[in-house]
Write an enzyme that holds these catalytic residues in place. Structure first.
Site, PDB file in Angstrom:
ATOM      1  N   TYR A  15      -5.224  -4.311   1.892  1.00 28.46           N
ATOM      2  CA  TYR A  15      -5.414  -5.241   0.520  1.00 28.46           C
ATOM      3  C   TYR A  15      -7.272  -6.824   1.204  1.00 28.46           C
ATOM      4  O   TYR A  15      -7.581  -6.915   0.850  1.00 28.46           O
ATOM      5  CB  TYR A  15      -4.771  -5.904  -0.790  1.00 28.46           C
ATOM      6  CG  TYR A  15      -3.706  -4.394  -1.040  1.00 28.46           C
ATOM      7  CD1 TYR A  15      -2.977  -4.723  -0.850  1.00 28.46           C
ATOM      8  CD2 TYR A  15      -4.448  -4.279  -2.276  1.00 28.46           C
ATOM      9  CE1 TYR A  15      -1.406  -3.906  -0.697  1.00 28.46           C
ATOM     10  CE2 TYR A  15      -3.292  -3.106  -2.447  1.00 28.46           C
ATOM     11  CZ  TYR A  15      -1.969  -2.458  -2.091  1.00 28.46           C
ATOM     12  OH  TYR A  15      -1.354  -2.192  -2.464  1.00 28.46           O
ATOM     13  N   ASP A  17      -9.436  -6.838   3.398  1.00 30.30           N
ATOM     14  CA  ASP A  17     -10.961  -7.002   2.806  1.00 30.30           C
ATOM     15  C   ASP A  17     -11.683  -7.547   2.145  1.00 30.30           C
ATOM     16  O   ASP A  17     -11.806  -8.555   1.525  1.00 30.30           O
ATOM     17  CB  ASP A  17     -11.292  -5.742   3.421  1.00 30.30           C
ATOM     18  CG  ASP A  17     -11.141  -5.868   4.615  1.00 30.30           C
ATOM     19  OD1 ASP A  17     -10.186  -4.310   5.116  1.00 30.30           O
ATOM     20  OD2 ASP A  17     -11.161  -6.192   6.024  1.00 30.30           O
ATOM     21  N   GLU A 288      -4.550 -11.793   6.732  1.00 27.80           N
ATOM     22  CA  GLU A 288      -5.313 -12.357   6.647  1.00 27.80           C
ATOM     23  C   GLU A 288      -5.207 -13.678   5.260  1.00 27.80           C
ATOM     24  O   GLU A 288      -4.926 -14.417   5.402  1.00 27.80           O
ATOM     25  CB  GLU A 288      -7.236 -12.593   6.994  1.00 27.80           C
ATOM     26  CG  GLU A 288      -7.389 -13.722   6.826  1.00 27.80           C
ATOM     27  CD  GLU A 288      -9.667 -13.418   7.787  1.00 27.80           C
ATOM     28  OE1 GLU A 288      -9.210 -12.272   8.335  1.00 27.80           O
ATOM     29  OE2 GLU A 288     -10.492 -14.015   7.058  1.00 27.80           O
TER      30      GLU A 288
END
Ligand code: TRH
Length: 397
Positions: A15, A17, A288
């Site tokens: 998920y 990106d 991230e």
């Protein structure tokens, strides 16, 4: 007339990106009044984060962002935007490259309508020192007369900073200190009505890993109650196997085993995931975007980096912990890396059980460090502000 920006997002995996691009798009639109179009090749993944998106629509607008499908055969736009954000270096459609070459040929000056767009390659986040030498580097395309630069997120002034909405910290503070208890209302919305007063509340967003059952066993053996909130999408087979091993009915939720109570919850829309992070005592995050959001929650967190070849993800974890723990007390300086390595390195899964209690003991110290880290990081300019200033500077040259 507001500036127009395009963000091009190719979803590689999971998920993040979509998560990063959606967050950036909304912030640019809301805080900088930029006319943002997000081109994405996987609307269904984005729709998980933004449930009001209609996956059957080819052109829609939500939260002031226009969302369109990204395909390799996508015809070039009628007008070039001021900025094209090429998220994670996914690249532009070949038809766009051909049109840009035509409109802005080398070596003659641009003859296209207005100025050539600024092509920004937005890179993945890393705490590694080399990022500072690459951030902002020019990389002009060989056959098109337009500026192209690398833009690296990061944790220091020599990088592009971190995504942080202007109101994020104040919204977090209101939520965490609100009365009536916003946290309680949110947890009730997740079906968590009561919590043992001495329970440790943990959110667990992780990749499937052999360390997961070992960690759940360690939590079940905990001397005090642990309540774990885990999204339905996380490692369903591994969880199923763990439940079956202990003859726990799959359908029962919450799942109780020893000191551990496991609540699974449906995938939340992106802003609600922040509220989940703000509600817990400890957050397990990954990749991230959730990694950054856990830092803004100013609470203890454990990061599982996106797995890479040659164990490059372990280098990323070590580089981040070196920065994060620079001013930490010695016990936490040992306990967190030891557990993080056991959690991230599949060769060290057997160390999860003995490193977890040592980390658990450091949580009060960890909480203070988490607050200090947010103070340090909020002193830095956020990514959207740096990015808009960077593009404004280059456009004025
Ligand atoms: O899903 P991820 O593992 O995405 C990864 C990373 O982005 C990684 O850097 C990249 O290389 C790889 O994809 C291809 O983890 P991440 O980055 O935390 O993204 C998850 C997004 O999902 C984030 O925006 C938070 C959001 N989220 C929700 O909106 N609701 C939820 O319930 C949960 C659990 C997450």
């Amino acid at each position: 007339m507001p500036a127009s920006w395009f963000i091009l997002c190719r979803v590689v995996d999971h998920y993040g990106d979509a998560g990063v691009c959606w967050r950036l798009a909304r912030q640019l639109a809301r805080e900088y009044d930029i006319d943002v179009t997000l081109f994405i090749d996987d609307i269904a993944t984005l729709q998980r984060l933004a449930p009001t998106l209609d996956t059957t629509q080819s052109h829609q607008r939500i939260d002031r962002v226009t969302v369109q499908p990204l395909t390799n055969t996508l015809p070039p736009p009628a007008f070039w935007p001021e900025v094209i954000i090429d998220a994670f270096g996914g690249g532009l459609p070949s038809s766009w490259l051909a049109a840009l070459e035509r409109d802005f040929p080398l070596p003659s000056p641009a003859r296209g309508e207005g100025l050539a767009p600024h092509w920004i390659i937005l890179e993945y986040l890393s705490a590694e020192p080399w990022v500072e030498t690459m951030h902002g580097l020019a990389s002009p395309p060989p056959s098109i007369n337009l500026p192209r630069h690398f833009f690296f997120p990061g944790f220091t002034e020599a990088t592009g900073g971190l995504l942080r909405e202007k109101t994020l910290i104040s919204e977090r503070d209101v939520f965490q200190h609100a009365f009536p208890d916003a946290r309680r209302a949110f947890l009730e919305r997740l079906g968590i009505d009561t919590l043992p007063p001495d329970a440790l509340l943990v959110s667990l967003f992780c990749y499937d890993t052999p360390a997961l059952p070992t960690l759940l066993d360690a939590w079940a053996a905990s001397p005090s109650p642990i309540v774990c909130l885990i999204p339905e999408t996380v490692a369903p087979e591994t969880l199923q196997h763990w439940r079956r091993h202990y003859r726990i009915e799959a359908s029962t939720t919450p799942t109780k085993h020893g000191a551990l109570t496991l609540h699974t919850f449906p995938f939340l829309q992106q802003d609600d995931y922040d509220r989940l992070l703000w509600s817990c005592d400890l957050n397990f995050v990954r990749g991230e975007d959730s990694f950054v959001r856990a830092q803004w929650a100013a609470l203890p967190f454990v990061w599982q980096a996106y797995r890479q070849n040659e164990l490059a993800h372990l280098t990323k974890v070590d580089a981040f912990l070196k920065r994060y723990l620079a001013d930490a007390p010695d016990n936490l300086k040992t306990a967190l890396p030891d557990f993080a390595r056991a959690w991230n390195d599949e060769q060290q899964t057997n160390r999860v059980a003995d490193t977890w209690p040592l980390l658990a003991k450091q949580l009060p110290t960890f909480r203070k460090l988490a607050h200090d880290w947010v103070k340090q990081q909020t002193a830095q300019t956020d990514l959207a502000q740096q990015l808009t200033a960077f593009c404004r500077f280059h456009r004025s040259r």
